[in-house]
Design an enzyme around this catalytic site. Structure first.
Site, PDB file in Angstrom:
ATOM      1  N   ASP A 140      43.978  29.845  37.252  1.00 19.68           N
ATOM      2  CA  ASP A 140      43.794  31.181  36.680  1.00 19.68           C
ATOM      3  C   ASP A 140      44.781  31.378  35.535  1.00 19.68           C
ATOM      4  OD1 ASP A 140      43.444  33.880  36.197  1.00 19.68           O
ATOM      5  OD2 ASP A 140      44.092  34.547  38.189  1.00 19.68           O
TER       6      ASP A 140
ATOM      7  N   SER B 281      36.845  36.714  35.363  1.00 21.44           N
ATOM      8  CA  SER B 281      37.788  37.779  35.724  1.00 21.44           C
ATOM      9  C   SER B 281      37.391  39.065  35.020  1.00 21.44           C
ATOM     10  CB  SER B 281      39.210  37.394  35.317  1.00 21.44           C
ATOM     11  OG  SER B 281      40.016  38.546  35.309  1.00 21.44           O
TER      12      SER B 281
ATOM     13  N   ASP C 207      41.097  41.209  39.662  1.00 21.01           N
ATOM     14  CA  ASP C 207      42.559  41.223  39.606  1.00 21.01           C
ATOM     15  C   ASP C 207      43.115  42.597  39.936  1.00 21.01           C
ATOM     16  OD1 ASP C 207      43.331  38.532  38.624  1.00 21.01           O
ATOM     17  OD2 ASP C 207      42.014  39.082  36.967  1.00 21.01           O
TER      18      ASP C 207
ATOM     19  N   HIS D 205      42.085  38.950  43.809  1.00 22.01           N
ATOM     20  CA  HIS D 205      43.412  38.388  43.556  1.00 22.01           C
ATOM     21  C   HIS D 205      44.437  39.520  43.578  1.00 22.01           C
ATOM     22  CE1 HIS D 205      46.111  36.191  40.346  1.00 22.01           C
ATOM     23  NE2 HIS D 205      46.713  36.297  41.514  1.00 22.01           N
TER      24      HIS D 205
ATOM     25  N   MET E 275      46.539  44.765  40.336  1.00 17.26           N
ATOM     26  CA  MET E 275      47.955  44.743  39.940  1.00 17.26           C
ATOM     27  C   MET E 275      48.604  46.077  40.256  1.00 17.26           C
ATOM     28  SD  MET E 275      47.592  43.004  36.216  1.00 17.26           S
ATOM     29  CE  MET E 275      46.547  41.565  35.944  1.00 17.26           C
TER      30      MET E 275
ATOM     31  N   MET F 103      47.833  40.985  43.123  1.00 14.60           N
ATOM     32  CA  MET F 103      49.162  40.810  42.521  1.00 14.60           C
ATOM     33  C   MET F 103      49.966  42.059  42.860  1.00 14.60           C
ATOM     34  SD  MET F 103      47.858  39.078  38.997  1.00 14.60           S
ATOM     35  CE  MET F 103      46.203  39.687  39.264  1.00 14.60           C
TER      36      MET F 103
ATOM     37  N   MET G 142      48.496  29.595  39.581  1.00 13.79           N
ATOM     38  CA  MET G 142      48.495  30.342  38.317  1.00 13.79           C
ATOM     39  C   MET G 142      48.868  29.407  37.170  1.00 13.79           C
ATOM     40  SD  MET G 142      47.516  33.410  38.924  1.00 13.79           S
ATOM     41  CE  MET G 142      47.763  34.004  37.239  1.00 13.79           C
TER      42      MET G 142
ATOM     43  N   HIS H 274      35.917  37.235  39.924  1.00 10.39           N
ATOM     44  CA  HIS H 274      37.362  37.316  40.163  1.00 10.39           C
ATOM     45  C   HIS H 274      37.848  38.724  39.815  1.00 10.39           C
ATOM     46  CE1 HIS H 274      41.382  35.460  40.533  1.00 10.39           C
ATOM     47  NE2 HIS H 274      41.732  36.207  39.495  1.00 10.39           N
TER      48      HIS H 274
END
Ligand code: DX5
Ligand code: ZN
Length: 221
Positions: free
Chosen positions: A175, A8, A35, A66, A37, A68, A137, A33
């Site tokens: 994760d 990540s 992330d 990913h 957000m 979020m 998660m 990965h």
């Protein structure tokens, strides 16, 4: 079982992000990965489209994005264009998960669906035949460096059982808190894609990657 490490980049050094991504690729790591957000679905803001587009130019890795973010359907087209290979959204963030799955498919990308620690497997059961990956998660989403929540393992095991029974090919990704002290039990619980942020980027990246590969080999990669 094919195991993959998905470092990540949340824990990367963003001042030399391209170099670190290339270094991982040289170590034989195939997945990355990423992330995203929004400060709403989770109480943190990370990175977005321009960063993904920048590293896409220098890397051939498989980009595991990913999301979020609330109401993810609004941004599927943009993330597909930015260079994602697989787009994962949270079932808790979508009013119509089937529509998000269709939007990701229509963009030509692979589809992932994710559940937070308190969300039961039943929330995603209707979609298992339509996704390429399920992300369970193992921390509350939002931050790197948190402790692995052992109680989430039973959901991974339950999912693996359902996928096997129904002969479905979806991967199971975990994760949060995946590190030297948790990787083996996490493999044993039934996952096959392992996100690791701090356990990849803190210290000697090459040695950290080898530690994960050694664990995979132990379980017969
Ligand atoms: C947290 C993110 C993770 C995070 C994991 O919400 O989804 O991908 O980077 O960090 P570690 O591996 O440090 O727990
Ligand atoms: Zn993540």
């Amino acid at each position: 079982m094919q195991y993959e490490l998905a470092p990540s980049i949340l824990s990367a050094d963003f001042s030399i992000l391209g170099q670190q991504v290339n270094f991982l690729e040289e170590q034989g790591v195939k997945w990355l990965h990423i992330d995203v957000m929004d400060g709403n679905f989770v109480p943190n803001i990370s990175l977005g489209l321009p960063v993904i587009a920048s590293i896409r130019k220098v890397s051939g890795m498989f980009f595991d994005v990913h999301l979020m973010i609330d109401d993810p359907i609004r941004y599927i087209g943009d993330f597909a264009k930015s260079g994602a290979d697989l787009i994962t959204f949270h079932v808790e963030a979508a009013s119509d998960p089937a529509a998000v799955i269709r939007a990701i498919r229509a963009s030509g990308k692979k589809v992932g669906i994710s559940i937070k620690p308190k969300t039961p497997v039943s929330a995603i059961e209707p979609y298992l035949a339509d996704v390429d990956m399920v992300l369970v998660m193992t921390v509350e989403p939002g931050f790197g460096g948190q402790s692995y929540m052992i109680e989430c393992e039973k959901k991974v095991t339950e999912l693996r059982q359902i996928l096997t029974e129904r002969d479905l090919p979806a991967d199971i990704e975990v994760d949060g808190g995946i590190a030297a002290d948790t990787i083996e039990r996490s493999i044993a619980s039934g996952a096959n894609i392992f996100v690791a942020g701090s356990a990849t980027f803190k210290g000697d990246i090459g040695a950290n990657v080898r530690m994960f590969y050694d664990a995979f080999e132990k379980f017969g990669k």
